[in-house]
Design a protein around this motif. Structure first.
Motif, PDB file in Angstrom:
ATOM      1  N   ALA A 274       0.837  -1.210   0.000  1.00 15.71           N
ATOM      2  CA  ALA A 274       0.000   0.000   0.000  1.00 15.71           C
ATOM      3  C   ALA A 274       0.867   1.253   0.000  1.00 15.71           C
ATOM      4  O   ALA A 274       0.554   2.242  -0.692  1.00 15.71           O
ATOM      5  N   ALA A 275       1.961   1.217   0.766  1.00 16.50           N
ATOM      6  CA  ALA A 275       2.844   2.383   0.809  1.00 16.50           C
ATOM      7  C   ALA A 275       3.530   2.587  -0.541  1.00 16.50           C
ATOM      8  O   ALA A 275       3.660   3.721  -1.023  1.00 16.50           O
ATOM      9  N   ARG A 276       3.979   1.464  -1.155  1.00 15.53           N
ATOM     10  CA  ARG A 276       4.616   1.596  -2.470  1.00 15.53           C
ATOM     11  C   ARG A 276       3.630   2.132  -3.505  1.00 15.53           C
ATOM     12  O   ARG A 276       3.977   2.969  -4.341  1.00 15.53           O
ATOM     13  N   ARG A 277       2.410   1.636  -3.442  1.00 15.69           N
ATOM     14  CA  ARG A 277       1.385   2.121  -4.376  1.00 15.69           C
ATOM     15  C   ARG A 277       1.114   3.603  -4.149  1.00 15.69           C
ATOM     16  O   ARG A 277       1.003   4.392  -5.096  1.00 15.69           O
ATOM     17  N   ALA A 302      -4.540   6.279   4.562  1.00 18.98           N
ATOM     18  CA  ALA A 302      -4.059   6.880   5.814  1.00 18.98           C
ATOM     19  C   ALA A 302      -2.870   6.109   6.373  1.00 18.98           C
ATOM     20  O   ALA A 302      -1.841   6.696   6.741  1.00 18.98           O
ATOM     21  N   ALA A 303      -2.992   4.787   6.429  1.00 16.94           N
ATOM     22  CA  ALA A 303      -1.895   3.978   6.976  1.00 16.94           C
ATOM     23  C   ALA A 303      -0.669   4.039   6.069  1.00 16.94           C
ATOM     24  O   ALA A 303       0.468   4.095   6.549  1.00 16.94           O
ATOM     25  N   ALA A 304      -0.910   4.040   4.769  1.00 15.47           N
ATOM     26  CA  ALA A 304       0.214   4.089   3.833  1.00 15.47           C
ATOM     27  C   ALA A 304       0.954   5.408   3.944  1.00 15.47           C
ATOM     28  O   ALA A 304       2.202   5.441   3.917  1.00 15.47           O
ATOM     29  N   LEU A 305       0.237   6.496   4.056  1.00 18.83           N
ATOM     30  CA  LEU A 305       0.882   7.802   4.211  1.00 18.83           C
ATOM     31  C   LEU A 305       1.671   7.861   5.513  1.00 18.83           C
ATOM     32  O   LEU A 305       2.789   8.399   5.548  1.00 18.83           O
ATOM     33  N   GLU A 306       1.108   7.311   6.567  1.00 20.09           N
ATOM     34  CA  GLU A 306       1.809   7.327   7.862  1.00 20.09           C
ATOM     35  C   GLU A 306       3.125   6.551   7.772  1.00 20.09           C
ATOM     36  O   GLU A 306       4.156   6.994   8.286  1.00 20.09           O
ATOM     37  N   ASP A 315       6.126  14.166   3.218  1.00 21.74           N
ATOM     38  CA  ASP A 315       5.620  15.127   4.190  1.00 21.74           C
ATOM     39  C   ASP A 315       4.131  15.319   3.921  1.00 21.74           C
ATOM     40  O   ASP A 315       3.720  15.417   2.753  1.00 21.74           O
ATOM     41  N   VAL A 316       3.340  15.378   4.953  1.00 21.95           N
ATOM     42  CA  VAL A 316       1.921  15.718   4.822  1.00 21.95           C
ATOM     43  C   VAL A 316       1.707  17.015   5.580  1.00 21.95           C
ATOM     44  O   VAL A 316       1.840  17.058   6.805  1.00 21.95           O
TER      45      VAL A 316
END
Length: 939
Positions: A274-277, A302-306, A315-316
């Motif tokens: 999910a993070a790679r995507r 949300a979890a992937a961004l975190e 950065d968010v």
């Protein structure tokens, strides 16, 4: 790690503070340069923070390569913090254009002129800078979209004293000067800062204190040497060390800088799917927000961004999502397999509402020619053009051409023509010609071939008139071949009318006015068979133009309906609006008041619309009007204003015309060396832009300069080639006033027969058209010619006639020249009183105008008069007539009407009477006149 602390950059931050000090007083620039990973973004962000801490308003944008083909992405970023009401102080046309460019117009069919969008942006910058110092900051400026780059270049080149700081960052090795930093107001205040490697202590602080790595000084020393002091490389190497669990690695164990990207790629591969995507989506999106990412990634966002934030990759900031370093975006993009990347582009295309962005993603996902994708790109290009972004439109159209299947030749030809037009409107005529040249060679006969030839001729017109004529005649040839076929609802007629109009314009520039007039007639005839009001108006104006050039005079019945039209066809250039054509022609006649009013209105409109060429042309003609009216200081002010416009836009033709106009004023003021330099520069620019007309104008200026110097042979050399053209075709006296200078020089050289032939031709045209000023000048020249042939009485009568004619005109310099000629003729005929009266009046006019060479010439002629001079208080005949009527109680307007003078001439004459008689009012004048009459003989 988010780059928020500029470790080891004290010197650069001190330069930032000095930059902000300069920006508080006027335009200032700061360019941050360095290799990838060196910390440019860190210093750039620190500069923004420092600016805001001082209370400066900051407009910022971070450019990415995915945005380069999209319209005004950078402008939208820069204007994100600008309140909409900031545009309320703009002219309506600019406000509307800016709304269209920023996609906030309520009219879905509205279109914006690119120049008006740029002018609006300049207006907003000036309004904001008037409130307080403003900083415009762009990171990775090289990747900024083309339309925003063009807009920023326009704005920055027009800064003068505004409190605007320009903060740009780019990689080392990029060619040229970034957008607008070479502008006059910025060039001297811009500082380049090259960011170099950090020292070993700074790398230690960066890794241990700010990246939170528990590394020894020995290890950070190894990392420093291997990374070369590059902070990004150092951090990535440090991460590899920490991830490997080796507390005391040797230098041989560390990855070299060339392998850092591979290290980063392995780190990315260790993330969750999910993070790679999510990282892939952020890398390929142009403007990334949490909502946009969520629309593609889904509930895992949300979890992937975190996870990505924890890894120091993203950065968010509120709703915005960005990579902590541009190299990370490149690493993510490079790590995407081709099929995966194409799939993501298809998903992003489906998730976006913006047609241009959707089309770009579809194009990136395409594996070969695709009619649907090409159509989407074509539609996006048209929309970008309507937004006022021809640069983006050109890039999108080029992609549409590349993705059009070979079995759709008409679609491809249509798109090549459109792409060429977009390039042309983006001021890239060379690329426009390159796009059309092979198409014209390959297209079979038909409307598309005719249009391609028409555009090709239009693009070539300023560079090579022969090529333009060939292409335009070719377009007419194709139309003729198709006569009698279905022309698609009048398409062929529209093309034929446009081709004839363009041929008329090119022929005027080539000096073939008779042929130009014939094409203009034919263009109007064809346009009238259709119902296109724009084509009819443009054709009427073109005919009015060629009629004037061919010696048929002003045609108000053509100009008035044309001027009522605010828009012309798509084939017409922006530099000659309907009203501007009227003003230009009026300026060449005797109606100076009407010309002035029209040209001032057109200049204001051109300035509001950002049409620099039109503004230069309007100012050129206004300078001529004010010069003839004797308002020389105003003319020089207008010339200065025009040069600012031409220099900012890089308009060589406009600058050439303005130099020539300024040179004429300077020559009359006695600044002969400066006028000669203006002529030389004007002719060089005219040659550079392939404008024979501009070169001819330069010769008329040099002719007058040499006349002022008394070098009559040089006058003949400059003006003979121009005069020769008048003997073999039609011309308008307003365009040929140099004839008066040439005849005077020929008489002085004893070339009386040549002078006679030329003067007769000029006089006949002036009489046929009823041009009072040209006839007055021609009568003065006739007096010179008669005097040279020994007809003293005829010469005196002609000079008297010329003086009377000039007294009714508002052209004081020409009036002074006529008085000088009359005084010389009277002196040679031993009419001393008449000679003194005429020469003294000439001296007064030249002195009031501030013309030393002509004042000296009149004084020298006056000094040659023998016998006793009358009292200095003696009135001339003209002054006597004005004084008598004023003393009798007439108003200035009544005196002007009775003596056929202008009110301004009456006022000037009355001032001379007051000075000579030592009075200060009409009442005192009446008393003095009454005494004079009582003392007169016979009373």
């Amino acid at each position: 790690m988010s780059e928020t602390v500029a470790v080891g950059r004290d010197a650069q931050l001190a330069e930032v503070e000095r930059f902000l000090d300069r920006a508080a007083d006027g335009p200032a620039g700061l360019l941050l340069e360095g290799p990838a990973g060196i910390g440019k973004t860190t210093v750039w962000r620190a500069a923004i923070t420092a600016a805001r801490a001082r209370g400066h308003r900051v407009l910022s944008a971070t450019a990415v390569d995915a945005e380069s083909d999209l319209p005004f992405v950078g402008l939208r970023d820069l204007s994100a913090v600008v309140p909409v009401e900031a545009g309320d102080g703009l002219p309506a046309v600019q406000r509307a254009a800016l709304d269209v460019a920023l996609l906030r117009s309520g009219d879905p069919g509205a279109a914006a002129d690119p120049s008006a969008v740029c002018a609006a942006a300049l207006g907003v910058v000036r309004l904001l800078a008037a409130e307080g110092p403003l900083v415009v900051a762009v990171d990775d400026v090289t990747w900024m979209d083309r339309s925003s780059q063009r807009l920023l270049r326009y704005v920055l080149r027009r800064l003068r004293r505004e409190r605007v700081g320009v903060l740009l960052a780019r990689r080392t090795g990029e060619p040229g000067v970034p957008i607008g930093l070479d502008a006059p107001a910025l060039a001297a205040t811009t500082v380049r800062v090259e960011l170099g490697a950090l020292d070993v202590d700074d790398v230690h602080v960066l890794l241990t204190e700010h990246a939170g790595m528990a590394l020894s000084a020995r290890t950070t020393g190894h990392i420093h040497r291997v990374s070369g002091g590059n902070p990004f490389y150092a951090v990535e190497i440090g991460r590899a060390v920490v991830a490997g669990g080796r507390r005391r690695p040797s230098e041989e164990d560390l990855p070299v800088p060339g392998g850092v990207l591979a290290v980063t790629t392995r780190r990315l591969a260790a993330l969750s799917a999910a993070a790679r995507r999510t990282l892939g989506v952020v890398a390929l999106l142009s403007a990334t927000t949490v909502d946009r990412v969520t629309a593609v990634v889904g509930p895992e966002t949300a979890a992937a961004l975190e996870e990505a934030v924890d890894e120091g990759l993203l950065d968010v900031d509120g709703a915005d999502v960005r990579f902590t370093h541009p190299i990370l975006r490149s690493a993510v993009t490079a790590g995407l397999p081709a099929l995966r990347r194409q799939g993501l582009h298809r998903e992003l295309a489906a998730a976006t509402d913006d047609p241009a962005e959707r089309a770009v993603h579809l194009a990136a996902a395409a594996t070969g020619p695709d009619p649907a994708v090409a159509a989407a790109l074509d539609a996006a290009a048209r929309r970008a053009s309507a937004q006022g972004a021809p640069d983006a439109a050109a890039a999108l159209a080029d992609r549409a051409v590349a993705l059009t299947p070979p079995d759709r030749p008409d679609d491809r030809a249509r798109r090549v023509i459109d792409a060429a037009c977009h390039h042309y409107r983006a001021d890239d005529a060379d690329t426009a010609r390159e796009r059309l040249r092979p198409l014209v060679a390959d297209l079979p006969p038909g409307p598309l071939r005719a249009e391609a030839l028409l555009w090709s001729g239009t693009f070539w017109s300023e560079d090579d008139t022969d090529e333009a004529l060939t292409q335009l005649r070719g377009a007419l040839g194709v139309v003729a071949e198709l006569a009698g076929t279905d022309d698609g609802g009048g398409v062929l007629g529209e093309l034929a009318a446009a081709a004839h109009r363009q041929l008329a314009v090119v022929q005027v520039f080539a000096g073939n006015t008779f042929s130009a007039d014939a094409h203009a007639h034919q263009g109007l005839r064809i346009a009238l068979t259709g119902s296109d009001a724009d084509s009819i108006a443009e054709s009427r104006a073109t005919l009015a133009w060629t009629q004037f050039w061919d010696g048929h005079g002003l045609r108000p019945e053509l100009l008035e309906p044309a001027s009522a039209q605010r828009r012309w066809t798509r084939f017409a250039p922006n530099d000659k609006t309907p009203g501007l054509v009227s003003g230009m022609l009026l300026s060449l006649t005797d109606d100076l008041d009407a010309a002035r009013a029209t040209l001032r209105a057109e200049y204001g409109d051109a300035r509001d619309r950002g049409l620099d060429r039109a503004a230069c042309i309007a100012l050129f003609n206004l300078i001529e009007v004010e010069r003839r009216a004797g308002h020389w200081a105003l003319a020089l002010d207008l010339a200065d204003e025009g040069h600012r416009v031409a220099d900012a836009s890089g308009d060589g033709l406009g600058r050439s015309l303005l130099l020539q106009a300024r040179g004429h004023v300077r020559a009359r003021l006695g600044m002969l060396a400066e006028a000669r330099a203006d002529a030389a520069d004007a002719m060089a620019l005219g040659t550079a832009v392939s404008s024979p007309m501009a070169v001819r104008f330069g010769h008329t200026l040099l002719g007058f300069v040499e006349l002022s110097c008394g070098d009559h042979a040089a006058v003949d050399r400059h003006l003979s080639p121009l005069a020769e053209r008048l003997l073999h075709g039609g011309f308008d006296p307003g365009l040929s006033r140099f004839v008066l200078d040439h005849v005077e020089a020929l008489v002085a050289l004893g070339e009386l027969d040549r002078a006679d032939v030329l003067l007769a031709r000029f006089t006949a045209q002036a009489q046929a058209l009823g041009r009072a000023s040209s006839l007055a000048g021609a009568t003065r020249c006739r007096a010179l010619l008669l005097a040279a042939r020994g007809d003293a009485d005829g010469a005196a009568a002609a000079s008297t006639e010329a003086i009377a004619a000039h007294e009714r005109l508002g052209a004081p310099f020409e009036h002074g020249r006529t008085l000088l000629v009359a005084g010389s003729i009277h002196r040679r005929a031993k009419r001393r009183r008449a000679a003194r009266d005429a020469l003294r009046a000439a001296v007064v006019i030249f002195e009031e105008l501030g013309s030393p060479p002509w004042t000296a010439r009149a004084r020298e002629e006056l000094a040659r008069i023998g016998g006793r001079a009358p009292s200095a208080t003696a009135l001339t005949g003209a002054e006597e007539r004005v004084a008598a009527l004023v003393a009798a109680g007439r108003s200035n307007r009544e005196v002007a009407a009775e003596l056929f003078l202008t009110v301004a001439t009456v006022e000037a004459t009355l001032w001379k009477v007051y000075r000579k008689l030592g009075v200060r009012s009409r009442t005192e004048l009446s008393v003095v006149r009454a005494r004079t009459v009582r003392r007169s003989p016979g009373r």
